[in-house]
Write a protein that holds these residues in place. Structure first.
Motif, PDB file in Angstrom:
ATOM      1  N   GLU A  47       4.530   0.670   1.156  1.00  0.00           N
ATOM      2  CA  GLU A  47       4.908  -0.266   2.249  1.00  0.00           C
ATOM      3  C   GLU A  47       4.487  -1.629   1.841  1.00  0.00           C
ATOM      4  O   GLU A  47       3.566  -1.873   0.993  1.00  0.00           O
ATOM      5  N   PHE A  48       5.218  -2.787   2.390  1.00  0.00           N
ATOM      6  CA  PHE A  48       4.892  -4.236   1.970  1.00  0.00           C
ATOM      7  C   PHE A  48       4.641  -4.818   3.369  1.00  0.00           C
ATOM      8  O   PHE A  48       5.482  -4.778   4.236  1.00  0.00           O
ATOM      9  N   TYR A  49       3.653  -5.712   3.056  1.00  0.00           N
ATOM     10  CA  TYR A  49       3.389  -6.674   4.238  1.00  0.00           C
ATOM     11  C   TYR A  49       3.518  -7.880   4.132  1.00  0.00           C
ATOM     12  O   TYR A  49       3.047  -8.286   2.996  1.00  0.00           O
ATOM     13  N   PHE A  50       4.369  -8.861   5.131  1.00  0.00           N
ATOM     14  CA  PHE A  50       4.504  -9.916   4.772  1.00  0.00           C
ATOM     15  C   PHE A  50       4.055 -10.802   5.965  1.00  0.00           C
ATOM     16  O   PHE A  50       4.011 -10.185   7.211  1.00  0.00           O
ATOM     17  N   LEU A  51       3.883 -12.116   5.991  1.00  0.00           N
ATOM     18  CA  LEU A  51       3.445 -12.782   7.004  1.00  0.00           C
ATOM     19  C   LEU A  51       4.821 -13.893   7.206  1.00  0.00           C
ATOM     20  O   LEU A  51       4.934 -14.409   6.244  1.00  0.00           O
ATOM     21  N   ILE A  52       5.273 -13.934   8.327  1.00  0.00           N
ATOM     22  CA  ILE A  52       6.413 -14.814   8.716  1.00  0.00           C
ATOM     23  C   ILE A  52       5.867 -15.789   9.545  1.00  0.00           C
ATOM     24  O   ILE A  52       5.493 -15.655  10.779  1.00  0.00           O
ATOM     25  N   LYS A  53       5.901 -17.200   9.276  1.00  0.00           N
ATOM     26  CA  LYS A  53       5.582 -18.284  10.028  1.00  0.00           C
ATOM     27  C   LYS A  53       6.784 -19.120  10.642  1.00  0.00           C
ATOM     28  O   LYS A  53       6.714 -19.749  11.517  1.00  0.00           O
TER      29      LYS A  53
ATOM     30  N   GLY B  79      -5.267  -1.057  18.028  1.00  0.00           N
ATOM     31  CA  GLY B  79      -4.731  -0.060  19.288  1.00  0.00           C
ATOM     32  C   GLY B  79      -3.197  -0.046  19.621  1.00  0.00           C
ATOM     33  O   GLY B  79      -3.018   0.494  20.571  1.00  0.00           O
ATOM     34  N   LEU B  80      -2.772  -0.676  18.881  1.00  0.00           N
ATOM     35  CA  LEU B  80      -1.000  -0.805  19.386  1.00  0.00           C
ATOM     36  C   LEU B  80      -0.317   0.137  18.999  1.00  0.00           C
ATOM     37  O   LEU B  80       0.555   0.729  19.624  1.00  0.00           O
ATOM     38  N   SER B  81      -0.421   0.979  17.904  1.00  0.00           N
ATOM     39  CA  SER B  81       0.509   2.055  17.292  1.00  0.00           C
ATOM     40  C   SER B  81      -0.200   3.013  16.395  1.00  0.00           C
ATOM     41  O   SER B  81      -0.817   2.479  15.584  1.00  0.00           O
ATOM     42  N   PRO B  82       0.120   4.156  16.868  1.00  0.00           N
ATOM     43  CA  PRO B  82      -0.374   5.415  16.032  1.00  0.00           C
ATOM     44  C   PRO B  82       0.660   5.290  14.723  1.00  0.00           C
ATOM     45  O   PRO B  82       0.204   6.302  13.764  1.00  0.00           O
ATOM     46  N   PHE B  83       1.515   4.513  14.439  1.00  0.00           N
ATOM     47  CA  PHE B  83       2.608   4.766  13.569  1.00  0.00           C
ATOM     48  C   PHE B  83       2.032   3.994  12.317  1.00  0.00           C
ATOM     49  O   PHE B  83       2.830   4.094  11.102  1.00  0.00           O
ATOM     50  N   TYR B  84       1.348   3.271  12.408  1.00  0.00           N
ATOM     51  CA  TYR B  84       0.943   2.272  11.186  1.00  0.00           C
ATOM     52  C   TYR B  84      -0.460   2.930  10.809  1.00  0.00           C
ATOM     53  O   TYR B  84      -1.334   2.984  11.499  1.00  0.00           O
ATOM     54  N   PRO B  85      -0.517   3.127   9.432  1.00  0.00           N
ATOM     55  CA  PRO B  85      -1.767   3.576   8.867  1.00  0.00           C
ATOM     56  C   PRO B  85      -3.160   2.686   9.195  1.00  0.00           C
ATOM     57  O   PRO B  85      -3.038   1.303   9.039  1.00  0.00           O
ATOM     58  N   THR B  86      -4.262   3.273   9.504  1.00  0.00           N
ATOM     59  CA  THR B  86      -5.470   2.540   9.866  1.00  0.00           C
ATOM     60  C   THR B  86      -5.767   1.491   8.605  1.00  0.00           C
ATOM     61  O   THR B  86      -6.058   0.291   8.918  1.00  0.00           O
ATOM     62  N   GLU B  87      -5.529   1.991   7.457  1.00  0.00           N
ATOM     63  CA  GLU B  87      -5.928   0.998   6.072  1.00  0.00           C
ATOM     64  C   GLU B  87      -4.915  -0.380   6.062  1.00  0.00           C
ATOM     65  O   GLU B  87      -5.691  -1.616   6.156  1.00  0.00           O
ATOM     66  N   SER B  88      -3.842  -0.318   6.839  1.00  0.00           N
ATOM     67  CA  SER B  88      -3.002  -1.454   6.881  1.00  0.00           C
ATOM     68  C   SER B  88      -3.740  -2.419   8.113  1.00  0.00           C
ATOM     69  O   SER B  88      -3.757  -3.468   7.885  1.00  0.00           O
ATOM     70  N   TYR B  89      -4.297  -1.954   9.161  1.00  0.00           N
ATOM     71  CA  TYR B  89      -4.744  -2.796  10.129  1.00  0.00           C
ATOM     72  C   TYR B  89      -6.093  -3.184   9.545  1.00  0.00           C
ATOM     73  O   TYR B  89      -6.143  -4.419   9.737  1.00  0.00           O
ATOM     74  N   ILE B  90      -6.812  -2.760   8.815  1.00  0.00           N
ATOM     75  CA  ILE B  90      -8.082  -3.018   8.065  1.00  0.00           C
ATOM     76  C   ILE B  90      -7.966  -4.257   7.398  1.00  0.00           C
ATOM     77  O   ILE B  90      -8.528  -5.527   7.389  1.00  0.00           O
ATOM     78  N   LYS B  91      -6.643  -4.009   6.613  1.00  0.00           N
ATOM     79  CA  LYS B  91      -6.373  -5.194   5.569  1.00  0.00           C
ATOM     80  C   LYS B  91      -5.751  -6.335   6.413  1.00  0.00           C
ATOM     81  O   LYS B  91      -6.066  -7.485   6.035  1.00  0.00           O
TER      82      LYS B  91
ATOM     83  N   MET C  96       0.902  -1.381   0.069  1.00  0.00           N
ATOM     84  CA  MET C  96       0.048   0.039  -0.100  1.00  0.00           C
ATOM     85  C   MET C  96       0.692   1.419   0.237  1.00  0.00           C
ATOM     86  O   MET C  96       2.119   1.151   0.338  1.00  0.00           O
ATOM     87  N   ASP C  97       0.265   2.483  -0.521  1.00  0.00           N
ATOM     88  CA  ASP C  97       0.976   3.557  -0.233  1.00  0.00           C
ATOM     89  C   ASP C  97       0.609   4.345   0.822  1.00  0.00           C
ATOM     90  O   ASP C  97      -0.506   4.276   1.338  1.00  0.00           O
ATOM     91  N   HIS C  98       1.687   4.815   1.408  1.00  0.00           N
ATOM     92  CA  HIS C  98       1.569   5.324   2.970  1.00  0.00           C
ATOM     93  C   HIS C  98       2.706   6.659   2.995  1.00  0.00           C
ATOM     94  O   HIS C  98       4.010   6.283   2.913  1.00  0.00           O
TER      95      HIS C  98
END
Length: 102
Positions: free
Chosen positions: A44-50, A81-93, A37-39
């Protein structure tokens, strides 16, 4: 949610591996791309690490880094509720990906 910047000459996966080694002292295995996503004028790129190798620790806690935070495990439902540093859109996704509601 550790993060950082892509350095010149790196791709997203190389930056991910470097940042997790620098910040958490781990070597990752089989990262799963979730979304991008653009921020604030950057991608920004989001990955899941298992899976990872190494002893998970906060390697930035010596006080020399203003971006150092306490390492804690949290439930995905607590993301908004964890951090104001990450955009709301990333939480929603992220919540949608794991089929959770805020």
């Amino acid at each position: 949610l550790p993060g950082g910047s892509i350095e010149k000459g790196e791709n997203e996966l190389e930056a991910l591996g470097r940042e997790l080694q620098e910040e958490l002292g781990i070597e990752i295995e089989k990262p799963e791309f979730l979304f991008e996503m653009d921020h604030e004028e950057r991608k920004e790129f989001y990955f899941l690490i298992k899976e990872w190798q190494g002893s998970l620790e906060n390697t930035q806690i010596d006080g020399s880094n203003e971006n150092a935070y306490t390492l804690v495990w949290k439930n995905f439902k607590d993301l908004p509720g964890l951090s104001p540093f990450y955009p709301t859109e990333s939480y929603i996704k992220l919540l949608a990906y794991f089929k959770l509601t805020p």
